[in-house]
Design a protein around this motif. Structure first.
Motif, PDB file in Angstrom:
ATOM      1  N   TRP A  88       0.945  -0.985   0.024  1.00  0.00           N
ATOM      2  CA  TRP A  88      -0.042  -0.151  -0.022  1.00  0.00           C
ATOM      3  C   TRP A  88       0.708   1.222  -0.202  1.00  0.00           C
ATOM      4  N   VAL A  89       1.849   1.283   0.648  1.00  0.00           N
ATOM      5  CA  VAL A  89       2.888   2.647   0.927  1.00  0.00           C
ATOM      6  C   VAL A  89       4.249   2.221   0.621  1.00  0.00           C
ATOM      7  N   PHE A  90       5.040   2.919  -0.164  1.00  0.00           N
ATOM      8  CA  PHE A  90       6.640   2.917  -0.195  1.00  0.00           C
ATOM      9  C   PHE A  90       6.996   3.983   0.875  1.00  0.00           C
ATOM     10  N   ALA A  91       7.803   3.553   1.667  1.00  0.00           N
ATOM     11  CA  ALA A  91       8.169   4.413   2.765  1.00  0.00           C
ATOM     12  C   ALA A  91       9.904   4.437   2.614  1.00  0.00           C
ATOM     13  N   ARG A  92      10.425   5.623   2.605  1.00  0.00           N
ATOM     14  CA  ARG A  92      11.842   5.894   2.761  1.00  0.00           C
ATOM     15  C   ARG A  92      12.251   6.900   4.020  1.00  0.00           C
ATOM     16  N   THR A  93      13.068   6.337   4.627  1.00  0.00           N
ATOM     17  CA  THR A  93      13.537   6.796   6.158  1.00  0.00           C
ATOM     18  C   THR A  93      15.224   7.290   5.804  1.00  0.00           C
ATOM     19  N   LEU A  94      15.363   8.481   6.277  1.00  0.00           N
ATOM     20  CA  LEU A  94      16.887   8.926   6.285  1.00  0.00           C
ATOM     21  C   LEU A  94      17.115   9.348   7.696  1.00  0.00           C
ATOM     22  N   VAL A  95      18.116   8.649   7.934  1.00  0.00           N
ATOM     23  CA  VAL A  95      18.688   8.926   9.437  1.00  0.00           C
ATOM     24  C   VAL A  95      20.096   9.487   9.370  1.00  0.00           C
ATOM     25  N   PRO A  96      20.367  10.594   9.632  1.00  0.00           N
ATOM     26  CA  PRO A  96      21.733  11.111   9.690  1.00  0.00           C
ATOM     27  C   PRO A  96      22.818  10.497  10.585  1.00  0.00           C
ATOM     28  N   GLN A  97      23.996  10.475  10.005  1.00  0.00           N
ATOM     29  CA  GLN A  97      24.886   9.728  10.676  1.00  0.00           C
ATOM     30  C   GLN A  97      24.945  10.269  12.321  1.00  0.00           C
ATOM     31  N   SER A  98      24.762  11.518  12.592  1.00  0.00           N
ATOM     32  CA  SER A  98      24.988  11.993  13.904  1.00  0.00           C
ATOM     33  C   SER A  98      23.846  11.441  14.736  1.00  0.00           C
ATOM     34  N   LEU A  99      22.731  11.066  14.275  1.00  0.00           N
ATOM     35  CA  LEU A  99      21.739  10.518  15.199  1.00  0.00           C
ATOM     36  C   LEU A  99      22.041   9.046  15.126  1.00  0.00           C
ATOM     37  N   LEU A 100      22.475   8.488  14.285  1.00  0.00           N
ATOM     38  CA  LEU A 100      23.100   6.849  14.277  1.00  0.00           C
ATOM     39  C   LEU A 100      23.960   6.735  15.448  1.00  0.00           C
ATOM     40  N   ASP A 101      25.031   7.841  15.541  1.00  0.00           N
ATOM     41  CA  ASP A 101      25.855   7.593  16.462  1.00  0.00           C
ATOM     42  C   ASP A 101      25.363   7.828  17.811  1.00  0.00           C
ATOM     43  N   PHE A 102      24.288   8.441  17.854  1.00  0.00           N
ATOM     44  CA  PHE A 102      23.404   8.644  19.305  1.00  0.00           C
ATOM     45  C   PHE A 102      22.474   7.531  19.657  1.00  0.00           C
ATOM     46  N   LYS A 103      21.863   6.962  18.492  1.00  0.00           N
ATOM     47  CA  LYS A 103      20.812   5.937  18.804  1.00  0.00           C
ATOM     48  C   LYS A 103      21.010   4.853  17.577  1.00  0.00           C
ATOM     49  N   SER A 104      21.875   4.325  17.384  1.00  0.00           N
ATOM     50  CA  SER A 104      22.065   3.231  16.266  1.00  0.00           C
ATOM     51  C   SER A 104      21.224   2.310  16.224  1.00  0.00           C
ATOM     52  N   GLN A 105      21.023   1.410  17.230  1.00  0.00           N
ATOM     53  CA  GLN A 105      20.313   0.327  17.458  1.00  0.00           C
ATOM     54  C   GLN A 105      18.934   0.515  17.180  1.00  0.00           C
ATOM     55  N   ALA A 106      18.344   1.666  17.773  1.00  0.00           N
ATOM     56  CA  ALA A 106      17.044   2.050  17.217  1.00  0.00           C
ATOM     57  C   ALA A 106      16.478   1.874  15.839  1.00  0.00           C
ATOM     58  N   LEU A 110      15.734  -2.560  12.922  1.00  0.00           N
ATOM     59  CA  LEU A 110      14.566  -2.363  12.806  1.00  0.00           C
ATOM     60  C   LEU A 110      14.093  -3.706  12.243  1.00  0.00           C
ATOM     61  N   GLY A 111      14.941  -4.255  11.163  1.00  0.00           N
ATOM     62  CA  GLY A 111      14.410  -5.283  10.435  1.00  0.00           C
ATOM     63  C   GLY A 111      13.176  -5.156   9.802  1.00  0.00           C
ATOM     64  N   ASN A 112      12.195  -6.099  10.051  1.00  0.00           N
ATOM     65  CA  ASN A 112      10.681  -5.972   9.528  1.00  0.00           C
ATOM     66  C   ASN A 112       9.823  -5.223  10.152  1.00  0.00           C
ATOM     67  N   LYS A 113      10.215  -4.548  11.530  1.00  0.00           N
ATOM     68  CA  LYS A 113       9.569  -3.907  12.462  1.00  0.00           C
ATOM     69  C   LYS A 113       9.050  -2.318  11.883  1.00  0.00           C
ATOM     70  N   PRO A 114       7.912  -1.760  11.924  1.00  0.00           N
ATOM     71  CA  PRO A 114       7.682  -0.531  11.138  1.00  0.00           C
ATOM     72  C   PRO A 114       8.293   0.427  12.354  1.00  0.00           C
ATOM     73  N   LEU A 115       8.842   1.432  11.525  1.00  0.00           N
ATOM     74  CA  LEU A 115       9.383   2.827  11.975  1.00  0.00           C
ATOM     75  C   LEU A 115       8.557   3.361  12.916  1.00  0.00           C
ATOM     76  N   GLY A 116       7.078   3.690  12.547  1.00  0.00           N
ATOM     77  CA  GLY A 116       6.129   4.216  12.967  1.00  0.00           C
ATOM     78  C   GLY A 116       5.921   3.968  14.469  1.00  0.00           C
ATOM     79  N   GLU A 117       6.121   2.803  14.869  1.00  0.00           N
ATOM     80  CA  GLU A 117       6.045   2.363  16.317  1.00  0.00           C
ATOM     81  C   GLU A 117       7.015   2.985  17.038  1.00  0.00           C
ATOM     82  N   LEU A 118       8.182   3.155  16.636  1.00  0.00           N
ATOM     83  CA  LEU A 118       9.119   3.879  17.446  1.00  0.00           C
ATOM     84  C   LEU A 118       8.899   5.250  17.461  1.00  0.00           C
ATOM     85  N   LEU A 119       8.628   5.916  16.169  1.00  0.00           N
ATOM     86  CA  LEU A 119       8.460   7.318  16.075  1.00  0.00           C
ATOM     87  C   LEU A 119       7.388   7.935  16.945  1.00  0.00           C
ATOM     88  N   TYR A 120       6.356   6.960  17.056  1.00  0.00           N
ATOM     89  CA  TYR A 120       5.085   7.630  17.842  1.00  0.00           C
ATOM     90  C   TYR A 120       4.896   7.192  19.127  1.00  0.00           C
TER      91      TYR A 120
END
Length: 189
Positions: A88-106, A110-120
């Motif tokens: 139904w939806v194509f989604a693209r997420t862009l996470v800057p390197q500085s944020l990865l350094d801060f919260k990489s595992q999050a 993710l694998g097949n988990k939806p990012l929306g669950e983390l964001l909200y």
């Protein structure tokens, strides 16, 4: 569904515009979905028995020219959000390197988990304004939809939203594929 990582990334350089110019969207239901401020993941899950995230690809890369809020290397993740087996939806997420350094595992695990669950669900993540985009029937995303056996008769529409964590920003773009738009028209939802 025949989708391979050989075509990753599917997204393209996109001209985004403010929701104030959304009058050109004729489909009222689609317009409502594009401008909805809550979790798209939650909204989609409420419409199906089986919600699935299909990862098309993810990697460190340079941001595209239109991703003006991010000027450093980003973790790009492109996925399909599928309802009962239909994308139904194509989604693209862009996470800057500085944020990865801060919260990489999050983000990178993710694998097949939806990012929306983390964001909200995380109080430290603050959603920003929504921007919109229109994709012609000859765009790379339209070709992706065609490869998914979805007929393209009208342009595709999508939205982009920036999210803040401290002083860092990540970007999520969501493009509604023909199957989603057809459902909206049919069910007036």
């Amino acid at each position: 569904m025949k989708v391979t990582s050989l075509s990753f990334p599917y997204g393209e350089s996109i001209q985004w515009f403010s929701p104030e110019r959304a009058d050109s969207i004729q489909n009222a239901q689609l317009k409502d979905w594009l401008l909805a401020t809550g979790s798209l993941t939650l909204k989609l899950k409420n419409l199906c028995n089986d919600f699935e995230v299909k990862v098309l690809g993810e990697q460190l890369t340079s941001p595209l020219a239109t991703d003006t809020m991010i000027e450093e290397t980003v973790w790009m993740r492109e996925v399909l959000l599928c309802l009962d087996g239909t994308p139904w939806v194509f989604a693209r997420t862009l996470v800057p390197q500085s944020l990865l350094d801060f919260k990489s595992q999050a983000f990178t695990q993710l694998g097949n988990k939806p990012l929306g669950e983390l964001l909200y669900t995380s109080p430290e993540i603050i959603p920003g304004k929504i921007e919109l985009a229109k994709f012609d029937t000859c765009s790379r995303l339209a070709k992706l939809a065609t490869s998914l056996k979805q007929e393209i008769s009208d342009p595709l529409w999508g939205r982009r939203r920036h999210f803040s964590i401290d002083t860092r920003h990540l970007t999520v773009s969501e493009i509604f594929l023909p199957a989603a738009v057809a459902h909206m028209k049919l069910h007036n939802k």
